[in-house]
Write a protein that holds these residues in place. Structure first.
Motif, PDB file in Angstrom:
ATOM      1  N   THR A 180       0.829  -1.215   0.000  1.00  0.00           N
ATOM      2  CA  THR A 180       0.000   0.000   0.000  1.00  0.00           C
ATOM      3  C   THR A 180       0.861   1.260   0.000  1.00  0.00           C
ATOM      4  N   PHE A 181       2.044   1.152   0.635  1.00  0.00           N
ATOM      5  CA  PHE A 181       2.925   2.318   0.714  1.00  0.00           C
ATOM      6  C   PHE A 181       4.220   2.076  -0.063  1.00  0.00           C
ATOM      7  N   GLY A 182       4.090   1.440  -1.227  1.00  0.00           N
ATOM      8  CA  GLY A 182       5.265   1.110  -2.047  1.00  0.00           C
ATOM      9  C   GLY A 182       6.079   2.340  -2.411  1.00  0.00           C
ATOM     10  N   ASP A 183       5.381   3.484  -2.630  1.00  0.00           N
ATOM     11  CA  ASP A 183       6.096   4.712  -3.010  1.00  0.00           C
ATOM     12  C   ASP A 183       7.018   5.176  -1.893  1.00  0.00           C
ATOM     13  N   ILE A 184       6.548   5.110  -0.654  1.00  0.00           N
ATOM     14  CA  ILE A 184       7.386   5.556   0.472  1.00  0.00           C
ATOM     15  C   ILE A 184       8.548   4.589   0.658  1.00  0.00           C
ATOM     16  N   GLY A 185       8.281   3.298   0.505  1.00  0.00           N
ATOM     17  CA  GLY A 185       9.343   2.293   0.616  1.00  0.00           C
ATOM     18  C   GLY A 185      10.434   2.541  -0.414  1.00  0.00           C
ATOM     19  N   ALA A 186      10.008   2.855  -1.657  1.00  0.00           N
ATOM     20  CA  ALA A 186      10.984   3.079  -2.735  1.00  0.00           C
ATOM     21  C   ALA A 186      11.803   4.344  -2.450  1.00  0.00           C
ATOM     22  N   LEU A 187      11.111   5.403  -1.985  1.00  0.00           N
ATOM     23  CA  LEU A 187      11.819   6.652  -1.659  1.00  0.00           C
ATOM     24  C   LEU A 187      12.833   6.411  -0.543  1.00  0.00           C
ATOM     25  N   ALA A 188      12.415   5.660   0.488  1.00  0.00           N
ATOM     26  CA  ALA A 188      13.283   5.413   1.647  1.00  0.00           C
ATOM     27  C   ALA A 188      14.587   4.743   1.204  1.00  0.00           C
ATOM     28  N   GLY A 189      14.507   3.951   0.133  1.00  0.00           N
ATOM     29  CA  GLY A 189      15.699   3.275  -0.381  1.00  0.00           C
ATOM     30  C   GLY A 189      16.722   4.257  -0.932  1.00  0.00           C
TER      31      GLY A 189
ATOM     32  N   GLU B  69       8.750  18.020  -0.031  1.00  0.00           N
ATOM     33  CA  GLU B  69       9.060  19.403  -0.427  1.00  0.00           C
ATOM     34  C   GLU B  69       8.737  19.662  -1.890  1.00  0.00           C
ATOM     35  N   SER B  70       9.014  18.670  -2.737  1.00  0.00           N
ATOM     36  CA  SER B  70       8.762  18.893  -4.172  1.00  0.00           C
ATOM     37  C   SER B  70       7.290  18.680  -4.518  1.00  0.00           C
ATOM     38  N   GLY B  71       6.504  18.216  -3.539  1.00  0.00           N
ATOM     39  CA  GLY B  71       5.078  18.023  -3.801  1.00  0.00           C
ATOM     40  C   GLY B  71       4.758  16.652  -4.381  1.00  0.00           C
ATOM     41  N   ASP B  72       5.764  15.762  -4.489  1.00  0.00           N
ATOM     42  CA  ASP B  72       5.505  14.436  -5.047  1.00  0.00           C
ATOM     43  C   ASP B  72       4.860  13.492  -4.022  1.00  0.00           C
ATOM     44  N   LEU B  73       5.041  13.821  -2.756  1.00  0.00           N
ATOM     45  CA  LEU B  73       4.461  12.962  -1.715  1.00  0.00           C
ATOM     46  C   LEU B  73       3.655  13.834  -0.750  1.00  0.00           C
ATOM     47  N   ASP B  74       2.444  13.340  -0.464  1.00  0.00           N
ATOM     48  CA  ASP B  74       1.542  14.041   0.440  1.00  0.00           C
ATOM     49  C   ASP B  74       2.015  13.824   1.886  1.00  0.00           C
TER      50      ASP B  74
END
Ligand SMILES: Nc1nc2c(ncn2[C@@H]2O[C@H](COP(=O)(O)OP(=O)(O)OP(=O)(O)O)[C@@H](O)[C@H]2O)c(=O)[nH]1
Ligand SMILES: [Zn+2]
Length: 376
Positions: free
Chosen positions: A290-299, A321-326
């Motif tokens: 469900t939070f794959g985007d945050i997992g990928a960013l954390a990497g 900051e760039s607005g890509d993640l809420d």
């Protein structure tokens, strides 16, 4: 059989006589109850001869309502059925194997999916349902709509390996439905339907998600219209519905217990009481999906143990900051992660406690046996 929800309606009344529309598969009585090769494969040749599978359609305090090839029957909840292990207790949607003739319970078939939660106010697991194929996450177009709750449901549904769909009810009471559909842009893989649950023509679009032979669970807060959807989809008053208090968008609890309802065209709908406190437990994979985007960013964070707070080179904060993640999404990720860890700890402690208690009883019994042998 007690006055159960399924006994109010002949199970194969309209269903079996309904002529399949072109392209619709003709299903056997058992397939219409959700029987699939996955369950059939679990039976030995002997069992195929000597036993019959029955599905748990409702769970009551003292009995299970079952349905099978030869109709419905009640099964009293005997000690053989009430295992110490909560996950081994039959829950709604389960398939049980009973001996033909005697009706004796033999075993619980392995589940294709299962839903569980931390029981509200208790330190233990509670089974919600088994063998569900798809889930209609129901929310209304009012203050009930909540992305963080949606993410909680998605973690649960994905962990179970079920297909999630989102149904937004009360579209007729809402002038600005765009607000809701726009909020869902971050979920391109989630099919969404806007409906007036009271109108058959409006809910007809959901039939494509409730296929013959499939089990579809309704999940959502109290008062969002789950029972209304069930009644309109089935064309019958199968479940009681209640009025909503307009002031706080909160409904009153009306669904008394969980039940599985066979639909005309061969699908089965599971209605459950409003799940206000859906404590997450053992859903790590569903949560990660469900939070794959945050997992990928954390990497991509500079430090492997980054807490995504104010560390330099934090990719997660960078995306905010760039607005890509809420930011809300990150907050919810943290909250659910903490909840998962807390509930896992509680369960582990409880299991360790159970083991210690078991050991204590065994020791006491052993001493008593020794004393008896010595003739004390
Ligand atoms: N106008 C309108 N009213 C709706 C709609 N869906 C549900 N309602 C009304 O909302 C109230 C609550 O609906 P229910 O179906 O009882 O809600 P529920 O989700 O089953 O609630 P619980 O059983 O407590 O979990 C009822 O008065 C329904 O008539 C809709 O799409 N439009
Ligand atoms: Zn970081």
């Amino acid at each position: 059989m007690s006055k159960s929800l399924i006994s109010r309606r002949p199970l194969f009344g309209r269903g079996s006589s309904a002529v399949p529309t072109p392209g619709e598969r003709r299903l056997s009585a058992l397939q219409r109850l959700g029987w699939k090769p996955y369950f059939q494969q679990q039976l030995t040749l002997e069992e195929l001869n000597d036993c019959e599978p029955l599905r748990v359609m409702a769970v009551h305090r003292n009995q299970l309502d079952l349905a099978g090839e030869n109709g419905e029957r009640a099964l009293p909840l005997t000690p053989a059925l009430v295992s110490d292990d909560v996950q081994r207790r039959p829950t709604i949607g389960d398939w049980l194997l009973l001996e033909r003739g005697s009706g004796k319970f033999l075993r619980l078939l392995e589940r294709s999916s299962q839903f569980q939660r931390m029981a509200p106010g208790a330190r233990q697991l509670q089974m919600i349902a088994a063998n569900v194929d798809s889930v209609l996450i129901v929310s209304s177009c009012n203050k009930d709509f909540n992305l963080s709750r949606l993410e909680r449901y998605l973690a649960l549904v994905r962990e179970a390996g079920c297909r999630p769909y989102l149904v937004l009810t009360k579209a007729d009471l809402c002038a600005e439905t765009d607000t809701y559909t726009e909020a869902l842009h971050g979920y391109p893989d989630l099919p969404v339907a806007l409906v007036n649950s009271l109108l058959p023509d409006s809910v007809a679009q959901l039939r494509q998600w409730c296929l013959p032979g499939e089990t579809i669970a309704l999940l959502g807060s109290s008062g969002v219209g789950k029972s209304t959807l069930l009644n309109t989809l089935s064309g019958e008053q199968l479940a009681a519905t209640a009025g909503i208090r307009e002031d706080d968008s909160k409904g009153r609890h009306t669904t008394r217990h969980r039940a599985l309802y066979p639909l005309d065209w061969g699908g089965l709908l599971l209605d459950s009481p409003g799940m206000r406190e859906l404590g997450l437990v053992d859903v790590e994979q569903g949560f990660a999906a469900t939070f794959g985007d945050i997992g990928a960013l954390a990497g991509n964070c500079r430090f492997a143990d980054c807490r995504h707070d104010s560390e330099p080179g934090c990719a997660v904060q960078g995306a905010i900051e760039s607005g890509d993640l809420d930011e809300r999404r990150l907050r919810n990720w943290r909250k659910l992660e903490r909840e998962l860890a807390r509930n896992s700890r509680t369960l582990a402690e409880q299991r360790a406690g159970d083991r210690a208690l078991g050991q204590f009883y065994r020791e006491v019994q052993g001493h008593a046996r020794e004393r008896k042998l010595r003739g004390d």
